[in-house]
Design a protein around this motif. Structure first.
Motif, PDB file in Angstrom:
ATOM      1  N   GLY A   1       0.789  -1.230   0.000  1.00 40.75           N
ATOM      2  CA  GLY A   1       0.000   0.000   0.000  1.00 40.75           C
ATOM      3  C   GLY A   1       0.817   1.274   0.000  1.00 40.75           C
ATOM      4  N   LEU A   2       2.129   1.201  -0.234  1.00 40.30           N
ATOM      5  CA  LEU A   2       2.961   2.395  -0.255  1.00 40.30           C
ATOM      6  C   LEU A   2       2.644   3.217  -1.498  1.00 40.30           C
ATOM      7  N   LYS A   3       2.324   4.492  -1.284  1.00 41.15           N
ATOM      8  CA  LYS A   3       2.040   5.386  -2.401  1.00 41.15           C
ATOM      9  C   LYS A   3       2.747   6.707  -2.176  1.00 41.15           C
ATOM     10  N   LEU A   4       3.478   7.168  -3.187  1.00 38.38           N
ATOM     11  CA  LEU A   4       4.193   8.431  -3.115  1.00 38.38           C
ATOM     12  C   LEU A   4       3.434   9.502  -3.886  1.00 38.38           C
ATOM     13  N   SER A   5       3.725  10.761  -3.592  1.00 38.78           N
ATOM     14  CA  SER A   5       3.116  11.887  -4.311  1.00 38.78           C
ATOM     15  C   SER A   5       4.020  12.277  -5.469  1.00 38.78           C
ATOM     16  N   LEU A   6       3.450  12.417  -6.656  1.00 40.38           N
ATOM     17  CA  LEU A   6       4.240  12.624  -7.856  1.00 40.38           C
ATOM     18  C   LEU A   6       4.983  13.959  -7.855  1.00 40.38           C
ATOM     19  N   ALA A   7       4.299  15.062  -7.532  1.00 42.10           N
ATOM     20  CA  ALA A   7       4.941  16.379  -7.619  1.00 42.10           C
ATOM     21  C   ALA A   7       6.168  16.497  -6.698  1.00 42.10           C
ATOM     22  N   PRO A   8       6.045  16.167  -5.388  1.00 40.35           N
ATOM     23  CA  PRO A   8       7.238  16.214  -4.535  1.00 40.35           C
ATOM     24  C   PRO A   8       8.331  15.262  -4.995  1.00 40.35           C
ATOM     25  N   LEU A   9       7.932  14.111  -5.557  1.00 36.45           N
ATOM     26  CA  LEU A   9       8.910  13.145  -6.043  1.00 36.45           C
ATOM     27  C   LEU A   9       9.720  13.724  -7.199  1.00 36.45           C
ATOM     28  N   LEU A  10       9.049  14.367  -8.141  1.00 32.77           N
ATOM     29  CA  LEU A  10       9.751  14.959  -9.281  1.00 32.77           C
ATOM     30  C   LEU A  10      10.728  16.038  -8.832  1.00 32.77           C
ATOM     31  N   VAL A  11      10.302  16.841  -7.859  1.00 29.87           N
ATOM     32  CA  VAL A  11      11.177  17.897  -7.336  1.00 29.87           C
ATOM     33  C   VAL A  11      12.400  17.279  -6.654  1.00 29.87           C
ATOM     34  N   ALA A  12      12.170  16.279  -5.807  1.00 34.92           N
ATOM     35  CA  ALA A  12      13.276  15.638  -5.079  1.00 34.92           C
ATOM     36  C   ALA A  12      14.254  14.973  -6.031  1.00 34.92           C
ATOM     37  N   ALA A  13      13.729  14.284  -7.045  1.00 30.01           N
ATOM     38  CA  ALA A  13      14.591  13.594  -8.008  1.00 30.01           C
ATOM     39  C   ALA A  13      15.447  14.588  -8.783  1.00 30.01           C
ATOM     40  N   ALA A  14      14.823  15.662  -9.274  1.00 29.06           N
ATOM     41  CA  ALA A  14      15.550  16.649 -10.077  1.00 29.06           C
ATOM     42  C   ALA A  14      16.576  17.399  -9.235  1.00 29.06           C
ATOM     43  N   VAL A  15      16.164  17.876  -8.062  1.00 34.34           N
ATOM     44  CA  VAL A  15      17.075  18.646  -7.209  1.00 34.34           C
ATOM     45  C   VAL A  15      18.258  17.785  -6.780  1.00 34.34           C
ATOM     46  N   GLY A  16      17.990  16.540  -6.378  1.00 39.50           N
ATOM     47  CA  GLY A  16      19.070  15.651  -5.954  1.00 39.50           C
ATOM     48  C   GLY A  16      20.052  15.368  -7.076  1.00 39.50           C
ATOM     49  N   ALA A  17      19.525  15.100  -8.274  1.00 41.77           N
ATOM     50  CA  ALA A  17      20.387  14.770  -9.416  1.00 41.77           C
ATOM     51  C   ALA A  17      21.226  15.972  -9.850  1.00 41.77           C
TER      52      ALA A  17
END
Length: 229
Positions: free
Chosen positions: A72-88
């Motif tokens: 049942g783990l579900k992530l939020s897309l918008a924060p995920l995209l921000v975290a992925a881009a900023v981290g990379a």
């Protein structure tokens, strides 16, 4: 009354301490979106992060935004995209700055054959394809995307050139894989059952730009030799 020591919340839970760093699902279950940003930064900016599962983590995280994962783990897309881009992007720029200051000293201290092989491939990319192509292509090759950034700094690639192309390549890689996982999870029911073969496919597909460039380069070399003969 409980003392301060007994009332303080633990810094890490038992599940976080037991996390498998090589497993995208384990990392996401323990740290969620924050873990994606940290792993992206470590894998692209710190030589010690070369073993982390960057491609599979991005793809799996995008898939989990659809609620298709186990438990049942579900992530939020918008924060995920921000975290992925900023981290990379932040990781790549940090790796470049480290290389610019430390030169090849960090690689020289490492005893990892895999890391040294990645460094050799990164240097070959820079020499063969030029800065722009090499920086973008390296994003799609595990280990190489870790070591190319400090290599670029050590070889004094111009800051503006490196920043421009690492941002372009970083956004295409991080957002592309994340949205690819999200699109697949949205369109195929129970796709999580086939997660392992799908991740293997993602890794293969991510190598296509480099393979295509190598093919074009070899054809050009063969054509030049034929013209000279």
């Amino acid at each position: 009354m409980r003392g301060p020591a007994t009332m303080a919340a633990p810094l890490f839970t038992a599940s976080q301490l037991a996390v498998n760093l090589l497993s995208a699902q384990s990392l996401l279950a323990a740290f969620g979106v924050l873990g994606v940003g940290v792993v992206m930064f470590a894998e692209t900016g710190l030589l010690i992060g070369f073993f982390l599962p960057g491609d599979s983590l991005l793809f799996t995280a995008g898939l989990l935004c659809t609620g298709s994962g186990d438990g049942g783990l579900k992530l939020s897309l918008a924060p995920l995209l921000v975290a992925a881009a900023v981290g990379a992007l932040a990781g790549s720029q940090t790796g470049y700055l480290i290389g610019r200051k430390a030169g090849g000293a960090l690689l020289a201290r490492s005893g990892s054959p895999r890391l040294h092989a990645g460094a050799q491939r990164a240097e070959e990319l820079l020499e063969r394809y030029g800065y722009a192509k090499a920086i973008v292509l390296a994003r799609f090759v595990p280990v190489v995307r870790t070591v190319l950034n400090p290599m670029a700094g050590a070889l004094h690639v111009p800051v503006r050139t490196f920043t421009l192309w690492q941002v372009l390549g970083g956004l295409v890689w991080s957002l592309g894989l994340t949205l690819g996982g999200y699109a697949l999870g949205s369109s195929i029911p129970n796709v999580d059952r086939y997660l392992l073969p799908m991740i293997a496919l993602v890794v293969v597909v991510s190598l296509i730009p480099l393979a295509a460039e190598l093919y074009r380069s070899r054809r050009a070399t063969t054509a030049d030799k034929g013209a000279q003969g």
